[in-house]
Enzyme design. Structure first.
Site, PDB file in Angstrom:
ATOM      1  N   THR A   1     -22.190 -57.959  57.799  1.00  0.00           N
ATOM      2  CA  THR A   1     -23.565 -58.460  57.688  1.00  0.00           C
ATOM      3  C   THR A   1     -23.984 -58.616  56.224  1.00  0.00           C
ATOM      4  O   THR A   1     -23.491 -57.890  55.349  1.00  0.00           O
ATOM      5  CB  THR A   1     -24.526 -57.463  58.392  1.00  0.00           C
ATOM      6  OG1 THR A   1     -25.856 -57.707  57.962  1.00  0.00           O
ATOM      7  CG2 THR A   1     -24.206 -56.012  58.064  1.00  0.00           C
ATOM      8  N   ASP A   2     -24.907 -59.524  55.984  1.00  0.00           N
ATOM      9  CA  ASP A   2     -25.441 -59.680  54.617  1.00  0.00           C
ATOM     10  C   ASP A   2     -26.205 -58.429  54.172  1.00  0.00           C
ATOM     11  O   ASP A   2     -26.437 -58.226  52.982  1.00  0.00           O
ATOM     12  CB  ASP A   2     -26.344 -60.922  54.522  1.00  0.00           C
ATOM     13  CG  ASP A   2     -27.564 -60.895  55.435  1.00  0.00           C
ATOM     14  OD1 ASP A   2     -27.687 -59.969  56.269  1.00  0.00           O
ATOM     15  OD2 ASP A   2     -28.392 -61.820  55.330  1.00  0.00           O
ATOM     16  N   GLU A   3     -26.582 -57.582  55.143  1.00  0.00           N
ATOM     17  CA  GLU A   3     -27.381 -56.403  54.794  1.00  0.00           C
ATOM     18  C   GLU A   3     -26.613 -55.419  53.919  1.00  0.00           C
ATOM     19  O   GLU A   3     -27.217 -54.566  53.268  1.00  0.00           O
ATOM     20  CB  GLU A   3     -27.906 -55.716  56.059  1.00  0.00           C
ATOM     21  CG  GLU A   3     -28.790 -56.654  56.861  1.00  0.00           C
ATOM     22  CD  GLU A   3     -29.541 -55.995  57.993  1.00  0.00           C
ATOM     23  OE1 GLU A   3     -29.878 -54.808  57.884  1.00  0.00           O
ATOM     24  OE2 GLU A   3     -29.799 -56.684  59.001  1.00  0.00           O
TER      25      GLU A   3
ATOM     26  N   TYR B   1     -27.921 -48.237  58.988  1.00  0.00           N
ATOM     27  CA  TYR B   1     -27.135 -49.308  59.620  1.00  0.00           C
ATOM     28  C   TYR B   1     -26.277 -50.017  58.588  1.00  0.00           C
ATOM     29  O   TYR B   1     -25.056 -50.122  58.728  1.00  0.00           O
ATOM     30  CB  TYR B   1     -28.067 -50.311  60.320  1.00  0.00           C
ATOM     31  CG  TYR B   1     -27.389 -51.645  60.636  1.00  0.00           C
ATOM     32  CD1 TYR B   1     -26.372 -51.723  61.585  1.00  0.00           C
ATOM     33  CD2 TYR B   1     -27.758 -52.821  59.974  1.00  0.00           C
ATOM     34  CE1 TYR B   1     -25.738 -52.934  61.870  1.00  0.00           C
ATOM     35  CE2 TYR B   1     -27.134 -54.029  60.251  1.00  0.00           C
ATOM     36  CZ  TYR B   1     -26.132 -54.083  61.196  1.00  0.00           C
ATOM     37  OH  TYR B   1     -25.502 -55.273  61.475  1.00  0.00           O
TER      38      TYR B   1
ATOM     39  N   LYS C   1     -22.133 -50.244  58.005  1.00  0.00           N
ATOM     40  CA  LYS C   1     -21.366 -51.515  58.003  1.00  0.00           C
ATOM     41  C   LYS C   1     -20.618 -51.676  56.676  1.00  0.00           C
ATOM     42  O   LYS C   1     -19.468 -52.127  56.653  1.00  0.00           O
ATOM     43  CB  LYS C   1     -22.299 -52.706  58.238  1.00  0.00           C
ATOM     44  CG  LYS C   1     -22.939 -52.767  59.609  1.00  0.00           C
ATOM     45  CD  LYS C   1     -21.962 -52.962  60.752  1.00  0.00           C
ATOM     46  CE  LYS C   1     -21.327 -54.333  60.778  1.00  0.00           C
ATOM     47  NZ  LYS C   1     -20.479 -54.523  61.983  1.00  0.00           N
TER      48      LYS C   1
HETATM   49  N1  LIG Z   1     -27.350 -59.839  65.176  1.00  0.00           N
HETATM   50  C1  LIG Z   1     -27.272 -60.253  63.912  1.00  0.00           C
HETATM   51  O1  LIG Z   1     -28.169 -60.942  63.420  1.00  0.00           O
HETATM   52  C2  LIG Z   1     -26.057 -59.906  63.074  1.00  0.00           C
HETATM   53  C3  LIG Z   1     -25.921 -60.493  61.824  1.00  0.00           C
HETATM   54  C4  LIG Z   1     -24.770 -60.215  61.072  1.00  0.00           C
HETATM   55  C5  LIG Z   1     -23.802 -59.363  61.579  1.00  0.00           C
HETATM   56  N2  LIG Z   1     -23.977 -58.788  62.786  1.00  0.00           N
HETATM   57  C6  LIG Z   1     -22.888 -57.920  63.300  1.00  0.00           C
HETATM   58  O2  LIG Z   1     -22.357 -58.578  64.432  1.00  0.00           O
HETATM   59  C7  LIG Z   1     -21.889 -57.623  65.388  1.00  0.00           C
HETATM   60  C8  LIG Z   1     -22.510 -57.907  66.735  1.00  0.00           C
HETATM   61  O3  LIG Z   1     -23.929 -57.842  66.597  1.00  0.00           O
HETATM   62  P1  LIG Z   1     -24.859 -58.091  67.874  1.00  0.00           P
HETATM   63  O4  LIG Z   1     -26.172 -58.497  67.375  1.00  0.00           O
HETATM   64  O5  LIG Z   1     -24.138 -58.932  68.853  1.00  0.00           O
HETATM   65  O6  LIG Z   1     -24.946 -56.600  68.434  1.00  0.00           O
HETATM   66  P2  LIG Z   1     -25.367 -56.089  69.874  1.00  0.00           P
HETATM   67  O7  LIG Z   1     -26.062 -54.788  69.649  1.00  0.00           O
HETATM   68  O8  LIG Z   1     -26.045 -57.146  70.657  1.00  0.00           O
HETATM   69  O9  LIG Z   1     -23.957 -55.812  70.595  1.00  0.00           O
HETATM   70  C9  LIG Z   1     -23.123 -54.747  70.230  1.00  0.00           C
HETATM   71  C10 LIG Z   1     -22.111 -54.542  71.365  1.00  0.00           C
HETATM   72  O10 LIG Z   1     -21.204 -53.500  70.952  1.00  0.00           O
HETATM   73  C11 LIG Z   1     -21.029 -52.613  72.059  1.00  0.00           C
HETATM   74  N3  LIG Z   1     -20.704 -51.283  71.518  1.00  0.00           N
HETATM   75  C12 LIG Z   1     -21.511 -50.448  70.816  1.00  0.00           C
HETATM   76  N4  LIG Z   1     -20.864 -49.314  70.540  1.00  0.00           N
HETATM   77  C13 LIG Z   1     -19.619 -49.433  71.064  1.00  0.00           C
HETATM   78  C14 LIG Z   1     -18.474 -48.587  71.090  1.00  0.00           C
HETATM   79  N5  LIG Z   1     -18.494 -47.375  70.537  1.00  0.00           N
HETATM   80  N6  LIG Z   1     -17.353 -49.039  71.710  1.00  0.00           N
HETATM   81  C15 LIG Z   1     -17.329 -50.260  72.298  1.00  0.00           C
HETATM   82  N7  LIG Z   1     -18.394 -51.097  72.315  1.00  0.00           N
HETATM   83  C16 LIG Z   1     -19.510 -50.688  71.701  1.00  0.00           C
HETATM   84  C17 LIG Z   1     -22.357 -52.634  72.794  1.00  0.00           C
HETATM   85  O11 LIG Z   1     -22.214 -52.186  74.129  1.00  0.00           O
HETATM   86  C18 LIG Z   1     -22.739 -54.104  72.682  1.00  0.00           C
HETATM   87  O12 LIG Z   1     -22.186 -54.853  73.744  1.00  0.00           O
HETATM   88  C19 LIG Z   1     -22.237 -56.248  64.825  1.00  0.00           C
HETATM   89  O13 LIG Z   1     -21.084 -55.724  64.210  1.00  0.00           O
HETATM   90  C20 LIG Z   1     -23.317 -56.543  63.782  1.00  0.00           C
HETATM   91  O14 LIG Z   1     -23.289 -55.593  62.746  1.00  0.00           O
HETATM   92  C21 LIG Z   1     -25.080 -59.031  63.557  1.00  0.00           C
END
Ligand SMILES: NC(=O)c1ccc[n+]([C@@H]2O[C@H](COP(=O)([O-])OP(=O)(O)OC[C@H]3O[C@@H](n4cnc5c(N)ncnc54)[C@H](O)[C@@H]3O)[C@@H](O)[C@H]2O)c1
Length: 362
Positions: A139-141, A166, A170
């Site tokens: 993430t950009d964060e 968070y 990451k």
């Molecule tokens: N949403 C955003 O805007 C954004 C932006 C940049 C990066 N990201 C990254 O993208 C990825 C997905 O983000 P998202 O928004 O889809 O998240 P989300 O919270 O919607 O989904 C996370 C998924 O991971 C699963 N999970 C959590 N802990 C787990 C574990 N211990 N074992 C197996 N599965 C597990 C959850 O059940 C869920 O299905 C993350 O790594 C996040 O850091 C998200």
């Protein structure tokens, strides 16, 4: 081999979440000869409703597995021998990380190290030559916070400076991923994306929360004065970028992904309210629903991404304009009230057991 003909196996972690489920749809829609294995432990954020339409697809397999479980993840590597690993699984909500940092460290760092270790053991010394790839979704964060009134942007050389539990978890995972390349030559890549929006996002996050509250005529909370700025990208553009990085990215490299589309939270909320009013024709959905609440602790002021590297090296650029994407997203949530309601009532988790029994097919 042209796209659509390859026979690759993707191991997707966290595929029942927002971006993971969109990515699985993207891969199955864009290729014929693929196998997609989704491992997800189904926390509150994991929702198998996101994958209903493909649960009987012969190319798709689901295993309810925690990424921290060594034996279970090893078993999946043995069973499917994946070519690509895409590590989405994470605790992803900043507010929750402020209340309970430990689970963020445990899953986001410990879980990532576990999957890296399993990949290393399964792929062995010839991983690079045999075309294996491990992509960490970051993430950009991790770069920290930019000033509100500046044109500065994060590029891949910007030092990491995470400020929330968070983003710290990451960033730590990213450092571990890099270490697995430097130490063992595990073929890794890292993408760092800005805020995503689109369908299947859990309604604790700003955009779906705002839509759900607006259509229910409930107060819409905005942190502080709403001046914080985020760079928004449609999830389909993120999925295309991940696909490109997996196929053509240079091993060990980091690729920033962003929409060049910075909007402050208050403007975003106002836009969503206007769209909800327009789409439903309900004039009682209006800005009076906005309620300013105490600011998030340590709230990062601004994120802004420079995505020049992925543009110039891999030819990626966003295809969904923010106005179009946001209008479609608001319509999606309004037209999929059952999906929203099943989360609001908790029903989406009641069906987990029967669904996993059915989907854990061999
Ligand atoms: N949403 C955003 O805007 C954004 C932006 C940049 C990066 N990201 C990254 O993208 C990825 C997905 O983000 P998202 O928004 O889809 O998240 P989300 O919270 O919607 O989904 C996370 C998924 O991971 C699963 N999970 C959590 N802990 C787990 C574990 N211990 N074992 C197996 N599965 C597990 C959850 O059940 C869920 O299905 C993350 O790594 C996040 O850091 C998200």
């Amino acid at each position: 081999m042209p796209k659509g003909c390859e026979t690759r196996t993707y191991l997707v972690t966290g595929g029942a979440g927002f971006i993971g489920s969109n990515f699985i749809h993207h891969i199955l829609d864009s290729r014929e000869n693929v196998t997609v294995v989704n491992i997800d432990t189904l926390t509150y954020a994991g929702n198998l409703d996101n994958l209903r339409d493909i649960e009987t697809d012969e190319r798709y397999f689901f295993r309810r597995i925690d990424i921290r479980d060594r034996q279970a993840v090893e078993g999946v590597f043995r069973e499917f021998n994946p070519d690509y690993v895409v590590n989405f699984a994470a605790e992803s909500h900043v507010d929750r990380s402020i209340n309970d940092p430990f689970v963020f460290a445990s899953t986001n760092i410990g879980g990532t190290v576990n999957v890296l270790t399993c990949a290393l053991m399964a792929w062995g010394a010839n991983a690079i030559q045999s075309g294996k790839r491990f992509l960490q979704i970051s993430t950009d964060e991790v770069y920290g916070s930019l000033e509100l009134n500046s044109n500065n942007l994060f590029n891949e050389e910007t030092p990491i400076s995470p400020r929330s539990p968070y983003s710290a978890s990451k960033a730590s995972a990213d450092v571990m991923v890099k270490a697995f390349y430097e130490t063992y030559k595990l073929p890794v890549l890292i993408t760092r994306c800005s805020n995503n929006y689109g369908s299947f996002q859990f309604p604790e996050k700003l955009i779906p929360l705002c839509i759900a509250r607006a259509v229910a005529h409930e107060e819409i909370p905005v942190y502080g004065t709403g001046e914080n700025i985020r760079d928004w990208l449609h999830v389909s553009d993120h999925c295309r970028a991940i696909d490109l990085v997996l196929e053509n990215g240079t091993i060990s490299q980091i690729y920033n992904i962003g929409g060049n589309n910075e909007v402050c939270n208050l403007s975003l909320v106002k836009k969503i309210i206007a769209l909800c009013e327009e789409i439903t024709g309900d004039s009682s959905i209006n800005e009076r629903l906005i309620t300013f609440v105490e600011d998030r602790k340590g709230h990062d002021l601004r994120y802004g991404i420079c995505a020049d590297k992925i543009r110039s090296e891999l030819g990626w650029c966003p295809q969904v304009s923010f106005d179009h994407g946001l209008a479609n997203t608001v319509s999606w949530y309004i037209n999929n009230q059952e999906w929203v309601q099943r989360i609001r009532t908790g029903e989406y988790q009641h069906s987990i057991k029967s669904s996993t029994d059915q989907m854990n097919r061999v």
